[in-house]
Design a protein around this motif. Structure first.
Motif, PDB file in Angstrom:
ATOM      1  N   VAL A   1      17.302   5.561  31.650  1.00 18.76           N
ATOM      2  CA  VAL A   1      17.940   6.130  30.461  1.00 18.76           C
ATOM      3  C   VAL A   1      18.956   7.194  30.863  1.00 18.76           C
ATOM      4  N   PHE A   2      18.582   8.045  31.815  1.00 20.22           N
ATOM      5  CA  PHE A   2      19.516   9.085  32.271  1.00 20.22           C
ATOM      6  C   PHE A   2      20.799   8.451  32.809  1.00 20.22           C
ATOM      7  N   THR A   3      20.645   7.390  33.601  1.00 24.88           N
ATOM      8  CA  THR A   3      21.824   6.724  34.165  1.00 24.88           C
ATOM      9  C   THR A   3      22.717   6.172  33.063  1.00 24.88           C
ATOM     10  N   ARG A   4      22.116   5.545  32.050  1.00 22.52           N
ATOM     11  CA  ARG A   4      22.905   4.986  30.953  1.00 22.52           C
ATOM     12  C   ARG A   4      23.624   6.099  30.170  1.00 22.52           C
ATOM     13  N   LEU A   5      22.966   7.189  29.935  1.00 21.06           N
ATOM     14  CA  LEU A   5      23.604   8.294  29.208  1.00 21.06           C
ATOM     15  C   LEU A   5      24.767   8.865  30.009  1.00 21.06           C
TER      16      LEU A   5
ATOM     17  N   THR B   1      14.484  -1.938  26.055  1.00 21.87           N
ATOM     18  CA  THR B   1      14.517  -1.724  24.606  1.00 21.87           C
ATOM     19  C   THR B   1      15.142  -0.380  24.274  1.00 21.87           C
ATOM     20  N   VAL B   2      14.781   0.648  25.024  1.00 25.95           N
ATOM     21  CA  VAL B   2      15.330   1.978  24.782  1.00 25.95           C
ATOM     22  C   VAL B   2      16.812   2.019  25.127  1.00 25.95           C
ATOM     23  N   LEU B   3      17.203   1.369  26.220  1.00 23.13           N
ATOM     24  CA  LEU B   3      18.616   1.343  26.603  1.00 23.13           C
ATOM     25  C   LEU B   3      19.459   0.662  25.534  1.00 23.13           C
ATOM     26  N   SER B   4      18.965  -0.416  24.964  1.00 21.41           N
ATOM     27  CA  SER B   4      19.684  -1.088  23.888  1.00 21.41           C
ATOM     28  C   SER B   4      19.860  -0.161  22.689  1.00 21.41           C
ATOM     29  N   ALA B   5      18.809   0.602  22.360  1.00 20.74           N
ATOM     30  CA  ALA B   5      18.897   1.543  21.251  1.00 20.74           C
ATOM     31  C   ALA B   5      19.879   2.665  21.546  1.00 20.74           C
TER      32      ALA B   5
END
Length: 332
Positions: free
Chosen positions: A199-203, A306-310
């Motif tokens: 998640v950190f990487t995606r943000l 799922t969280v990354l998609s959100a």
């Protein structure tokens, strides 16, 4: 003549946030209502954020119960009893329906409203109300509170919930950071470190820095471990609730475990993603005017994918909303 109303809802943080739309409803449908609110001292800032709350009456039940029969605690309880006994209300509305809230209700003067036996979390509490109301249990908490207030005060509410938090959001500029709440009061709520790193990487790919919240030394240590060596992340020091609320109000997005602060972020109108693992979002989903996602279920945490998609959906939603509002470019 104004109607004097006493709200009894002492804790916890998320539950108090869920109360705020009911306060907005009362202010809208009961002209001139004077609303006082009894609340646990550690959360006493929250009712002050709402412009319709007239007075906050703090109670220190969490602190007192550790030394219930000490001279200091007995004196403090006597002072509270004298304070409540000197007041006369038209309606005393117990929005908690627990024996600890009934203990407070019994010290008040006014027509006492609360949930009936089938609706209350602790059925015994219903025996201490003058007027009892039926509210279906398996509904979102915000809906239950709005329905109870409407039943007690004789109006029909409509529309999306209004949390009344303009005193926090007014004048706050949204900046290029995400707020992360990776800790919880219970270990069974925690999410795997490797999933947080994804998640950190995606943000970061979305151009966002990270601000991590923590409320205890153990939570601070966990947060620091999660972002060790990450130059674009900081663990914030423990702050007053109003200061935390302003940090949340300025975030592009918030991703957190099921916690009161995650619910506050949603109420403040920021895109918010909640990760549920030890509780069900059926009764306490995230609610607010922006994008929200309540992911997971008791015993079944959401996957990182799922969280990354959100996260992607939330940021796309926020950019589109900003463009429609300003007619210009979305924030960087």
């Amino acid at each position: 003549m104004s109607k004097k109303i006493l709200i009894v809802r002492t804790s916890s943080l998320g539950d108090l946030v869920h109360m705020l739309p009911a306060i907005s409803d009362i202010a809208l449908h009961v002209p001139g209502a004077q609303i006082d609110w009894i609340v646990e001292e550690g959360f006493a800032e929250i009712p002050t954020w709402h412009p319709a709350v007239h007075e906050v009456i703090p109670v220190a039940h969490r602190r007192w119960r550790k030394h219930w029969w000490s001279a200091e605690t007995r004196a403090a309880r006597a002072a509270l009893r004298q304070n409540l006994g000197a007041r006369q209300y038209d309606i005393v509305l117990d929005m908690q329906a627990l024996m600890k809230s009934v203990w407070l209700v019994r010290q008040t003067h006014g027509l006492r409203h609360g949930l009936d036996r089938k609706s209350a979390r602790e059925p015994l509490a219903s025996f201490f109300y003058d007027v009892k109301h039926t509210v279906k249990f398996w509904q979102p908490a915000v809906t239950r509170q709005r329905e109870l207030a409407a039943a007690a005060l004789g109006y029909t509410y409509s529309g999306e919930p209004d949390f009344g938090l303009e005193s926090i959001t007014g004048g706050v500029d949204v900046e290029s950071y995400a707020v992360i709440m990776p800790s919880a009061s219970r270990d069974d709520k925690l999410w795997p470190e490797e999933d947080w790193q994804k998640v950190f990487t995606r943000l970061h790919e979305h151009g966002l820095d990270l601000k991590l919240l923590s409320g205890s030394p153990a939570e601070t240590a966990r947060a620091q471990q999660l972002v060790a060596g990450n130059a674009r992340a900081q663990v914030l020091p423990r702050m007053a609730l109003t200061d935390v609320a302003r940090v949340l109000a300025g975030a592009r997005i918030m991703v957190g475990l099921d916690s009161g602060l995650t619910h506050l972020s949603a109420g403040l109108g920021r895109p918010t993603i909640g990760i549920y693992k030890a509780s069900t979002p059926v009764r306490t989903p995230l609610e607010g005017p922006a994008y929200t996602a309540s992911l997971g279920e008791r015993g079944s945490a959401p996957s990182a994918e799922t969280v990354l998609s959100a996260v992607d959906q939330a940021l796309d939603f926020d950019e589109s909303a900003h463009t429609q509002l300003t007619g210009g470019d979305a924030p960087a």
